[in-house]
Design a protein around this motif. Structure first.
Motif, PDB file in Angstrom:
ATOM      1  N   TYR A   1       0.819  -1.280   0.012  1.00  0.00           N
ATOM      2  CA  TYR A   1       0.138  -0.021  -0.005  1.00  0.00           C
ATOM      3  C   TYR A   1       0.884   1.267  -0.057  1.00  0.00           C
ATOM      4  CZ  TYR A   1       0.923   0.261   4.891  1.00  0.00           C
ATOM      5  OH  TYR A   1       1.460   0.295   6.311  1.00  0.00           O
ATOM      6  N   TRP A   2       0.303   2.199  -0.429  1.00  0.00           N
ATOM      7  CA  TRP A   2       0.939   3.606  -0.426  1.00  0.00           C
ATOM      8  C   TRP A   2       0.757   4.617   0.416  1.00  0.00           C
ATOM      9  CZ3 TRP A   2       5.126   3.916  -4.116  1.00  0.00           C
ATOM     10  CH2 TRP A   2       5.301   2.715  -4.855  1.00  0.00           C
ATOM     11  N   VAL A   3       1.556   5.367   0.939  1.00  0.00           N
ATOM     12  CA  VAL A   3       1.202   6.510   1.719  1.00  0.00           C
ATOM     13  C   VAL A   3       1.832   7.653   1.492  1.00  0.00           C
ATOM     14  CG1 VAL A   3       0.724   5.053   3.858  1.00  0.00           C
ATOM     15  CG2 VAL A   3       3.044   5.899   3.441  1.00  0.00           C
ATOM     16  N   THR A   4       1.311   9.024   1.735  1.00  0.00           N
ATOM     17  CA  THR A   4       2.017  10.059   1.536  1.00  0.00           C
ATOM     18  C   THR A   4       2.585  10.391   2.596  1.00  0.00           C
ATOM     19  OG1 THR A   4      -0.125  10.659  -0.092  1.00  0.00           O
ATOM     20  CG2 THR A   4       1.457  12.544   0.413  1.00  0.00           C
ATOM     21  N   GLU A   5       3.960  10.921   2.492  1.00  0.00           N
ATOM     22  CA  GLU A   5       4.839  11.307   3.489  1.00  0.00           C
ATOM     23  C   GLU A   5       5.362  12.634   3.530  1.00  0.00           C
ATOM     24  OE1 GLU A   5       7.081   7.354   5.350  1.00  0.00           O
ATOM     25  OE2 GLU A   5       8.242   8.681   4.311  1.00  0.00           O
ATOM     26  N   SER A   6       5.071  13.363   4.476  1.00  0.00           N
ATOM     27  CA  SER A   6       5.574  14.923   4.196  1.00  0.00           C
ATOM     28  C   SER A   6       7.303  14.835   4.732  1.00  0.00           C
ATOM     29  CB  SER A   6       4.691  15.940   4.823  1.00  0.00           C
ATOM     30  OG  SER A   6       4.436  15.472   5.938  1.00  0.00           O
ATOM     31  N   TYR A   7       8.128  15.732   4.149  1.00  0.00           N
ATOM     32  CA  TYR A   7       9.190  15.842   4.670  1.00  0.00           C
ATOM     33  C   TYR A   7       9.857  17.479   4.044  1.00  0.00           C
ATOM     34  CZ  TYR A   7      10.672  15.119  -0.393  1.00  0.00           C
ATOM     35  OH  TYR A   7      11.024  15.357  -1.625  1.00  0.00           O
ATOM     36  N   THR A   8      10.777  17.670   4.957  1.00  0.00           N
ATOM     37  CA  THR A   8      11.580  19.080   4.681  1.00  0.00           C
ATOM     38  C   THR A   8      12.578  18.722   3.864  1.00  0.00           C
ATOM     39  OG1 THR A   8      12.718  18.778   6.810  1.00  0.00           O
ATOM     40  CG2 THR A   8      10.496  20.048   6.505  1.00  0.00           C
ATOM     41  N   ALA A   9      12.804  19.648   2.724  1.00  0.00           N
ATOM     42  CA  ALA A   9      14.267  19.721   2.224  1.00  0.00           C
ATOM     43  C   ALA A   9      14.641  21.228   2.389  1.00  0.00           C
ATOM     44  CB  ALA A   9      13.998  19.277   0.670  1.00  0.00           C
ATOM     45  N   ARG A  10      15.899  21.366   1.930  1.00  0.00           N
ATOM     46  CA  ARG A  10      16.510  22.709   2.133  1.00  0.00           C
ATOM     47  C   ARG A  10      16.908  23.194   0.732  1.00  0.00           C
ATOM     48  NH1 ARG A  10      17.349  25.637   6.587  1.00  0.00           N
ATOM     49  NH2 ARG A  10      18.609  26.960   5.662  1.00  0.00           N
ATOM     50  N   VAL A  11      16.163  23.862   0.215  1.00  0.00           N
ATOM     51  CA  VAL A  11      16.406  24.486  -1.313  1.00  0.00           C
ATOM     52  C   VAL A  11      16.908  25.780  -1.391  1.00  0.00           C
ATOM     53  CG1 VAL A  11      15.511  24.571  -3.589  1.00  0.00           C
ATOM     54  CG2 VAL A  11      14.881  22.823  -2.017  1.00  0.00           C
ATOM     55  N   ASN A  12      18.157  26.159  -1.898  1.00  0.00           N
ATOM     56  CA  ASN A  12      18.719  27.600  -1.857  1.00  0.00           C
ATOM     57  C   ASN A  12      18.994  28.056  -0.542  1.00  0.00           C
ATOM     58  OD1 ASN A  12      19.124  26.905  -4.644  1.00  0.00           O
ATOM     59  ND2 ASN A  12      17.223  28.071  -5.185  1.00  0.00           N
ATOM     60  N   GLY A  13      19.022  27.455   0.333  1.00  0.00           N
ATOM     61  CA  GLY A  13      19.362  27.996   1.551  1.00  0.00           C
ATOM     62  C   GLY A  13      17.783  28.008   2.569  1.00  0.00           C
ATOM     63  N   LYS A  14      16.629  27.514   1.641  1.00  0.00           N
ATOM     64  CA  LYS A  14      15.395  27.888   2.453  1.00  0.00           C
ATOM     65  C   LYS A  14      14.804  26.389   2.817  1.00  0.00           C
ATOM     66  CE  LYS A  14      14.123  32.159   0.142  1.00  0.00           C
ATOM     67  NZ  LYS A  14      13.413  32.736  -1.027  1.00  0.00           N
ATOM     68  N   THR A  15      14.081  26.268   3.859  1.00  0.00           N
ATOM     69  CA  THR A  15      13.519  24.879   4.078  1.00  0.00           C
ATOM     70  C   THR A  15      12.162  24.883   3.473  1.00  0.00           C
ATOM     71  OG1 THR A  15      14.535  25.105   6.175  1.00  0.00           O
ATOM     72  CG2 THR A  15      12.594  23.584   6.087  1.00  0.00           C
ATOM     73  N   GLN A  16      11.979  23.700   2.777  1.00  0.00           N
ATOM     74  CA  GLN A  16      10.701  23.557   1.973  1.00  0.00           C
ATOM     75  C   GLN A  16       9.847  22.459   2.448  1.00  0.00           C
ATOM     76  OE1 GLN A  16      11.089  23.305  -2.025  1.00  0.00           O
ATOM     77  NE2 GLN A  16      11.408  25.734  -2.443  1.00  0.00           N
ATOM     78  N   HIS A  17       8.485  22.441   2.875  1.00  0.00           N
ATOM     79  CA  HIS A  17       7.865  21.363   2.956  1.00  0.00           C
ATOM     80  C   HIS A  17       7.372  20.372   1.645  1.00  0.00           C
ATOM     81  CE1 HIS A  17       7.806  21.974   7.115  1.00  0.00           C
ATOM     82  NE2 HIS A  17       7.636  23.286   6.995  1.00  0.00           N
ATOM     83  N   ARG A  18       7.730  19.259   1.632  1.00  0.00           N
ATOM     84  CA  ARG A  18       7.239  18.403   0.518  1.00  0.00           C
ATOM     85  C   ARG A  18       6.479  17.206   0.815  1.00  0.00           C
ATOM     86  NH1 ARG A  18      12.392  18.879  -3.624  1.00  0.00           N
ATOM     87  NH2 ARG A  18      12.440  21.034  -4.186  1.00  0.00           N
ATOM     88  N   THR A  19       5.944  16.527  -0.154  1.00  0.00           N
ATOM     89  CA  THR A  19       5.404  15.311   0.092  1.00  0.00           C
ATOM     90  C   THR A  19       5.992  14.161  -0.969  1.00  0.00           C
ATOM     91  OG1 THR A  19       3.517  15.659  -1.275  1.00  0.00           O
ATOM     92  CG2 THR A  19       3.272  16.314   1.058  1.00  0.00           C
ATOM     93  N   ARG A  20       6.056  13.047  -0.561  1.00  0.00           N
ATOM     94  CA  ARG A  20       6.374  12.130  -1.305  1.00  0.00           C
ATOM     95  C   ARG A  20       5.373  10.534  -1.242  1.00  0.00           C
ATOM     96  NH1 ARG A  20      12.458  11.385   1.197  1.00  0.00           N
ATOM     97  NH2 ARG A  20      11.668  10.601   3.261  1.00  0.00           N
TER      98      ARG A  20
END
Ligand SMILES: [Zn+2]
Ligand SMILES: [Zn+2]
Length: 386
Positions: free
Chosen positions: A200-219
């Motif tokens: 089964y598949w779940v959507t996880e949220s995670y944070t990544a730093r892009v150009n020094g800024k923290t972004q919230h993403r999902t996968r």
């Protein structure tokens, strides 16, 4: 006698039936009474001729058909080994190879006293074991020496990345030999337990730093939901083959491909006349250990397919074997050796289809040799110029 030198002296030999005398005592075969293998016409020894599919007299060339009992090949329960027929039913001696441990029959006139499988001259003359179980059936040798040589040449020419010398190499020795094999039948009741997994598949949220800024993403992430499952199945395994030979290279023999069990005939010593046969070196119970292992592996694969869901883990299979039956058969092969670069190589040829499987050196040997020749020439030139 050498079966290859027995050139026929009649151009159209008459085929007679039943010329080979067999003892008429009812249990003659079970006690291993030897069969008379001499020509009715002239008394010279006869041998099995693959091309004629009959016995041929080495002296007068007359042919005698081999009478085959019209009975089904008997498959015996594992518990009934004690009352099975013994011996080859043929007056033979054995060469026991000290290197590969093969025990191969020969008759009095056989000149070559080297091992037909590994070429070793270290062979001991022994009595055939009258106590060895007799093969129930065999596939008659069909491929003659001409075809063996032609197929060997084609095989040697067809290989890639090999020394050129291989294309011109000649057959060193070619021996037609019946190789023993056990064939097992068994009924298996398998019970299995396993952890059956569903994706089964779940959507996880995670944070990544892009150009020094923290972004919230999902996968999307794949997960497995595990639950226990169990099942059972019943299977019949038929003719699981275990080579009982020590002389034959198992991998090479496997490459030869299957034998047609349709061609099996009940054992009759006449088929062995003039040819070699190996006495089995892996006995019934050791053979069954190997056969049972083969069946276990298959059974595990079958059960794995039964586990529901997308994947599985912790598969445990409990097999209950019943109605285990065996037969001992002889399969025809040619053991061919050739020499190249001072080394001896072994090749097998299927005695029914003529297919070749064997070993050959790679051309890096030739390259290495060429390097040596060049280096040698350079050394010689250096020595001359001094
Ligand atoms: Zn004759
Ligand atoms: Zn050997």
């Amino acid at each position: 006698m050498d079966p290859f030198d027995s050139s026929p002296q009649e151009t159209s030999p008459q085929v007679r039936r039943g010329g080979v005398e067999r003892s008429t005592e009812p249990n003659a075969l079970t006690v291993g009474a030897p069969v008379d293998l001499s020509c009715d016409e002239c008394g010279a020894p006869v041998s099995w001729s693959p091309g004629d599919r009959a016995l041929r007299c080495g002296h007068c060339g007359c042919l005698t058909e081999v009478e085959v009992d019209e009975v089904d090949v008997e498959e015996r329960p594992l518990s009934e080994a004690s009352d099975a027929a013994r011996g080859f039913g043929l007056e033979v001696r054995l060469l026991a190879c000290e290197v590969c441990q093969a025990r191969v029959t020969f008759d009095g006139a056989t000149i070559s006293r080297s091992c037909p499988f590994c070429g070793s001259p270290g062979v001991l003359d022994q009595e055939a074991s009258r106590n060895a179980l007799r093969p129930e059936s065999l596939i008659p040798l069909e491929v003659g020496k001409d075809l063996v040589e032609a197929n060997f040449k084609a095989w040697a020419r067809g290989l890639w990345f090999r020394p050129n010398a291989l294309k011109r190499v000649k057959v060193g020795s070619a021996v037609g030999v019946y190789v023993p094999a056990w064939a097992f039948d068994a009924r298996v009741h398998a019970k299995w337990t396993a952890q059956s997994g569903t994706y089964y598949w779940v959507t996880e949220s995670y944070t990544a730093r892009v150009n020094g800024k923290t972004q919230h993403r999902t996968r999307r992430v794949r997960k497995v939901r595990w639950r226990s499952s169990r099942g059972e199945r019943r299977d019949d395994h038929d003719d699981v083959l275990v080579f009982a030979s020590k002389g034959v290279d198992r991998d090479m023999a496997g490459e030869l491909g299957p034998y047609s069990t349709d061609a099996l005939v009940p054992y009759s010593p006449e088929f062995l006349a003039g040819w070699r046969a190996e006495e089995y070196q892996i006995d019934l119970l050791d053979g069954w250990d190997l056969g049972r292992e083969t069946i276990r592996v298959r059974q595990r694969e079958l059960c794995a397919r039964d586990v529901p869901g997308d994947t599985y883990r912790s598969l445990r299979v409990r097999n209950e074997f019943s109605d285990v039956r065996w037969k001992l058969m002889l399969l025809p092969m040619w053991s061919v050796t050739y020499r190249l670069g001072g080394k001896s190589y072994a090749v097998l040829v299927h005695g029914e289809t003529g297919k070749v499987a064997g070993k050959a050196p790679y051309s890096w040997a030739k390259v290495g040799l060429a390097v040596l020749v060049v280096a040698g020439a350079a050394l010689a030139a250096a020595a001359l110029s001094r």
